[in-house]
Write a protein that holds these residues in place. Structure first.
Motif, PDB file in Angstrom:
ATOM      1  N   VAL A 122       0.864  -1.169   0.000  1.00 38.83           N
ATOM      2  CA  VAL A 122       0.000   0.000   0.000  1.00 38.83           C
ATOM      3  C   VAL A 122       0.901   1.220   0.000  1.00 38.83           C
ATOM      4  CG1 VAL A 122      -1.790   1.262   1.224  1.00 38.83           C
ATOM      5  CG2 VAL A 122      -1.750  -1.239   1.307  1.00 38.83           C
ATOM      6  N   ARG A 123       0.548   2.212  -0.771  1.00 36.75           N
ATOM      7  CA  ARG A 123       1.355   3.428  -0.793  1.00 36.75           C
ATOM      8  C   ARG A 123       0.430   4.626  -0.984  1.00 36.75           C
ATOM      9  NH1 ARG A 123       3.997   4.168  -6.825  1.00 36.75           N
ATOM     10  NH2 ARG A 123       2.071   3.987  -7.998  1.00 36.75           N
ATOM     11  N   VAL A 124       0.983   5.784  -0.662  1.00 34.25           N
ATOM     12  CA  VAL A 124       0.277   7.031  -0.955  1.00 34.25           C
ATOM     13  C   VAL A 124       0.636   7.398  -2.379  1.00 34.25           C
ATOM     14  CG1 VAL A 124       0.002   9.444  -0.350  1.00 34.25           C
ATOM     15  CG2 VAL A 124       0.338   7.731   1.452  1.00 34.25           C
ATOM     16  N   LYS A 125      -0.291   7.249  -3.270  1.00 37.15           N
ATOM     17  CA  LYS A 125      -0.004   7.507  -4.676  1.00 37.15           C
ATOM     18  C   LYS A 125       0.165   9.008  -4.929  1.00 37.15           C
ATOM     19  CE  LYS A 125      -1.770   6.688  -9.332  1.00 37.15           C
ATOM     20  NZ  LYS A 125      -2.890   6.113 -10.127  1.00 37.15           N
TER      21      LYS A 125
END
Lengths: 115, 508
Positions: B456-459
């Motif tokens: 999961v990442r902060v796009k």
């Protein structure tokens, strides 16, 4: 914007239903590096639940938070984070100050992607 | 160029050896050496030159006479005289001082929360003559490990496996316990020095589906029943050390084993059927009426439940590529699930991939040590600039080889399991007295290592601002250029103020 250690463990716990998922944005005026080890903002000045959550894009969710001019008046915005209801900070970002003088409002958009 | 050599036995130098060979071999986690030297024995000239138990050293060096580099140090263990017609000769042979580790066992010991090198140093205390100057500190701390009269050699081998280290006894009788692949030989095998090359790629010894069975532990359990007039009470587990307290009593009932004798005697209240998990109350002429009364109180049965230490693990990507290659490890010395897990992870990490072995005769190389690394650049064999472990070094000191500077042959890379490994493991198992008494397990902890991942990442993130209030205009959507006083409709409208971008970021 970094995904914090608390966020990773919170996300893992969410599989068991033990942990709330992100539900609000916190804003702050603290100045410093956005570290994965942080569990809170450096100097939090306010928070707001999400105005909307957009899941129209596959594997992505975009949270929008709006802050009114009165509440933002006098704030030198330097940091913000995304929090779960249990006060776990999932992500944090720091940047050069954005000044609010009572005549302007704030809108924050954050997009999380699962890859 | 010439490679000179001589043999020193009990302090006396012998340079008239017809032929000497030294085999320096690396196992999975250790290195050891053997030697043999042949001498002419015309008219018994060497009949009493050597004795079993004599210390032996072999020296070899390129273009230095006499050579000063010791390549082997050990003991004469065997002397064979050969006489055939006019040919009289003898061969002496033996092992290096690693044999000291094989001949001594570790007293029954348990080590908890200790770093591996401290355990190595502790179990070496009973090995005479071998120092521990070069036992290096590892990054591995073991929660628990136990040894019970295991040869010191095999105990250190286990510790080496668990920490990614290798070990050997050097020519100065000092134990080296070093990180695997930590020392380079400084030699490259390529088309300038490789005289004879054989490359073998094999899945022998590849395991990607592993069970680790340890010992069993007894834990207490209590089950309560409301008697219904029957005699049979079925438990959830096979009962060890059964204790039955009938309802309304504090005195334990008297038990015996089902089918041990035909007629239960008078001092027996119940029988235990272990395999069917039953406690059976008896009644009869001799035993009397021991059936619990129906509906009165509760019958309490306490017993010990036997739980095995079992861990299972699988490397899914290796299984997808090579199919299931199962290995079952049984070791009753493992009584801690964490130790079983460590062994499982180590096994999967080491043995889930294809093994490559290169046999090569080298030109112009005079000294290599098994356990060190060597660089290999053989593009025609699809091996380009890769680092391998030296598994075995053979020194063959014939006159032809010495003059031609072609004394050394090497085997490099990971050791492919062969029959000697299988036999050794069988001997080790017998020594550990492992029995085939597995029971059906109730819980198996499983570990699966698979391909693929999720993250999961902060796009992206964006900060926008906007001025407060709303714009207004005079007119209507139909007549945007409205005017005051017109007989047409007019009104004040509004629309959303445009946001102003401030800053953004993200990983997209």
């Amino acid at each position: 914007m970094v995904f914090t250690d608390d966020g990773k463990s919170g996300l893992a716990l969410a599989f068991t239903g033990s942990m709330d998922l992100p539900s609000f944005t916190g804003i702050g005026s603290g100045s410093g590096a956005a570290l994965v080890t942080r569990s809170g903002l450096i100097a939090q000045v306010g928070s707001k639940t999400f105005t909307s959550a957009d899941i129209s894009t596959v594997n992505e969710v975009t949270y929008v938070s709006d802050f009114g001019a009165v509440g933002m008046s006098g704030v030198n915005l330097r940091e913000f984070g995304v929090f779960a209801g249990s006060l776990s900070m999932f992500s944090i970002e720091g940047f050069d100050p954005v000044t609010f003088d009572g005549t302007n409002e704030l809108q924050l958009q954050v997009t999380f992607e699962v890859f | 160029m010439v490679i000179f050599n001589f043999v020193q036995v009990k302090g006396t130098d012998f340079s008239d050896n017809v032929n000497s060979k030294v085999f320096n071999t690396l196992g999975e986690d250790n290195s050891s050496s053997t030697f043999e030297s042949a001498f002419d024995n015309f008219n018994g000239e060497h009949k009493d030159s050597f004795s079993v138990g004599d210390e032996v050293s072999i020296f070899s060096e390129k273009d230095v006479d006499p050579p000063t580099t010791k390549i082997f140090s050990g003991i004469v263990e065997e002397i064979n005289f050969r006489d055939q017609e006019n040919n009289q000769g003898l061969v002496i042979s033996g092992r290096d001082f690693t044999q000291r580790l094989m001949d001594t066992t570790v007293e029954p010991s348990v080590f908890t929360n200790q770093e591996v090198s401290t355990i190595v140093t502790a179990i070496m205390a009973d090995v005479k003559d071998i120092t521990v100057v070069n036992v290096n500190v590892t990054t591995t701390t073991l929660q628990r490990i136990s040894f019970s009269h295991l040869p010191v050699f095999d105990a250190i081998k286990q510790l080496a496996e668990l920490s990614g280290f290798t070990f050997y006894v050097d020519v100065d009788k000092d134990l080296h316990f070093e990180k695997k692949g930590g020392t380079s030989s400084g030699v490259t095998i390529d088309n300038t020095n490789a005289l004879l090359v054989k490359v073998q790629k094999s899945d022998q010894g590849l395991f990607n589906n592993v069970f680790v069975y340890g010992g069993r532990q007894l834990t207490g359990k209590r089950e309560s029943f409301v008697p219904d007039g029957g005699s049979i009470f079925t438990l959830e587990n096979n009962p060890h050390n059964t204790q039955v307290v009938p309802a309304g009593s504090v005195v334990p009932a008297r038990g015996a084993i089902l089918n041990q004798i035909t007629t239960p005697p008078s001092n027996t209240d119940y029988l235990v059927n272990f395999d069917d998990k039953q406690v059976i109350f008896v009644s009869g002429t001799e035993a009397g009426d021991n059936l619990p009364s129906s509906g009165i109180g509760s019958l309490v049965i306490d017993y010990d439940k036997s739980s095995p230490i079992i861990k299972f693990g699988e490397n899914k990507s290796s299984v997808a590529q090579f199919g299931v290659k199962r290995k079952v490890i049984q070791d009753k010395n493992i009584n801690d699930p964490l130790q079983a897990k460590e062994q499982l992870l180590n096994e999967l990490d080491r043995n889930s991939s294809v093994r490559i072995q290169i046999n090569c005769k080298l030109d112009g190389v005079s000294n290599l040590i098994a356990g060190n690394t060597i660089f290999v650049n053989l593009p025609d064999e699809n091996i380009v600039n890769q680092t391998f472990d030296i598994l075995k070094v053979t020194y063959n000191f014939t006159q032809e080889n010495a003059l031609g500077d072609t004394v050394i042959s090497v085997v490099v890379s990971r050791k492919i399991a062969d029959i000697t490994d299988t036999m050794k493991q069988m001997l080790l198992d017998i020594r550990q007295l492992q029995a085939q008494d597995l029971e059906v397990s109730d819980v198996i902890s499983r570990l699966e290592v698979g391909a693929g991942s999720v993250g999961v990442r902060v796009k992206s993130w964006t900060i926008n601002t906007s001025l407060t209030g709303s714009d207004w205009y005079l007119g209507s959507p139909a007549h945007p250029n409205g005017f005051v006083g017109s007989p047409g409709s007019f009104f004040i409208g509004s629309h959303t103020v445009t946001q102003t971008f401030q800053i953004s970021g993200g990983e997209a």
